[in-house]
Design a protein around this motif. Structure first.
Motif, PDB file in Angstrom:
ATOM      1  N   GLY A 218       0.813  -1.215   0.000  1.00  0.00           N
ATOM      2  CA  GLY A 218       0.000   0.000   0.000  1.00  0.00           C
ATOM      3  C   GLY A 218       0.842   1.258   0.000  1.00  0.00           C
ATOM      4  O   GLY A 218       0.556   2.217  -0.715  1.00  0.00           O
ATOM      5  N   VAL A 219       1.895   1.258   0.810  1.00  0.00           N
ATOM      6  CA  VAL A 219       2.794   2.416   0.870  1.00  0.00           C
ATOM      7  C   VAL A 219       3.500   2.611  -0.468  1.00  0.00           C
ATOM      8  O   VAL A 219       3.668   3.738  -0.935  1.00  0.00           O
ATOM      9  CB  VAL A 219       3.802   2.256   2.036  1.00  0.00           C
ATOM     10  CG1 VAL A 219       4.938   3.252   1.939  1.00  0.00           C
ATOM     11  CG2 VAL A 219       3.080   2.373   3.374  1.00  0.00           C
ATOM     12  N   ARG A 220       3.862   1.509  -1.107  1.00  0.00           N
ATOM     13  CA  ARG A 220       4.495   1.605  -2.429  1.00  0.00           C
ATOM     14  C   ARG A 220       3.518   2.214  -3.447  1.00  0.00           C
ATOM     15  O   ARG A 220       3.889   3.077  -4.239  1.00  0.00           O
ATOM     16  CB  ARG A 220       4.966   0.218  -2.875  1.00  0.00           C
ATOM     17  CG  ARG A 220       5.778   0.210  -4.131  1.00  0.00           C
ATOM     18  CD  ARG A 220       6.420  -1.145  -4.461  1.00  0.00           C
ATOM     19  NE  ARG A 220       5.488  -2.253  -4.443  1.00  0.00           N
ATOM     20  CZ  ARG A 220       5.452  -3.227  -3.515  1.00  0.00           C
ATOM     21  NH1 ARG A 220       6.308  -3.208  -2.519  1.00  0.00           N
ATOM     22  NH2 ARG A 220       4.583  -4.194  -3.597  1.00  0.00           N
ATOM     23  N   ILE A 221       2.261   1.808  -3.400  1.00  0.00           N
ATOM     24  CA  ILE A 221       1.250   2.349  -4.306  1.00  0.00           C
ATOM     25  C   ILE A 221       1.046   3.843  -4.057  1.00  0.00           C
ATOM     26  O   ILE A 221       0.976   4.642  -4.993  1.00  0.00           O
ATOM     27  CB  ILE A 221      -0.079   1.572  -4.164  1.00  0.00           C
ATOM     28  CG1 ILE A 221       0.084   0.176  -4.768  1.00  0.00           C
ATOM     29  CG2 ILE A 221      -1.235   2.323  -4.807  1.00  0.00           C
ATOM     30  CD1 ILE A 221      -1.050  -0.775  -4.464  1.00  0.00           C
ATOM     31  N   VAL A 222       0.977   4.241  -2.781  1.00  0.00           N
ATOM     32  CA  VAL A 222       0.813   5.660  -2.449  1.00  0.00           C
ATOM     33  C   VAL A 222       2.013   6.460  -2.953  1.00  0.00           C
ATOM     34  O   VAL A 222       1.866   7.551  -3.499  1.00  0.00           O
ATOM     35  CB  VAL A 222       0.595   5.857  -0.936  1.00  0.00           C
ATOM     36  CG1 VAL A 222       0.692   7.322  -0.548  1.00  0.00           C
ATOM     37  CG2 VAL A 222      -0.755   5.296  -0.524  1.00  0.00           C
TER      38      VAL A 222
END
Length: 171
Positions: free
Chosen positions: A116-120
């Motif tokens: 999720g952090v990578r996507i953000v």
């Protein structure tokens, strides 16, 4: 450093997750009610939200819908003991990006959070690139002065303003 807001009313789970997330290098803020969570989201910057579905003062899916309406770029994970298909579909319909059922493996949840952090991060990079491209398309590369496209955009707005207020327009 990514900012995570954890909304969990179970003290044991919240202590475990806060400790594990901080060890993984994240900045974590915690709330145990929807009212406290709304304050955290309103006052602070967040990249990822972990929402418990069953909160003492409401449903975390409702909070998910509010967050998605106000901030389309954050990543939202719903954590709950309700693993029915209807509950999952309702969570996704309200804008959740991921749905994890209790009991969960902490390592699996951390892997989902990293994703999720990578996507953000990719979303932020894309938005910055789009902003720079928009700026480049509106300015002359040599002089940094607005170009014909910028002139046309400003002309449309100025023309509408002059027409609405019945004022003269000259350029």
């Amino acid at each position: 450093m990514p900012h995570i807001i954890l909304v969990e009313d179970d003290v044991n789970i919240s202590h475990l997750l806060v400790r594990q997330l901080q060890r993984a290098g994240y900045t974590v803020k915690h709330a145990s009610t929807m009212a406290a969570a709304r304050e955290l989201f309103h006052d602070g910057v967040w990249d990822l939200a972990i929402l418990d579905r069953g909160l003492p003062d409401g449903d975390g899916v409702e909070l998910c819908g509010e967050l998605r309406a106000s901030s389309p770029h954050g990543y939202i994970v719903i954590v709950t003991g309700n693993d029915s298909d209807e509950a999952k579909l309702e969570g996704f319909a309200q804008g959740a990006d991921d749905y994890v059922t209790k009991p969960f493996q902490v390592d699996e949840l951390l892997a989902r959070i990293r994703a999720g952090v990578r996507i953000v991060g990719l979303q932020k990079a894309l938005m910055e690139t789009n902003r720079r491209l928009e700026e480049l398309s509106m300015t002359d590369g040599l002089t940094r002065v607005g170009n014909r496209r910028a002139f046309d955009d400003k002309l449309d707005g100025a023309f509408e303003h002059a027409r609405r207020y019945e004022r003269p327009l000259s350029l």
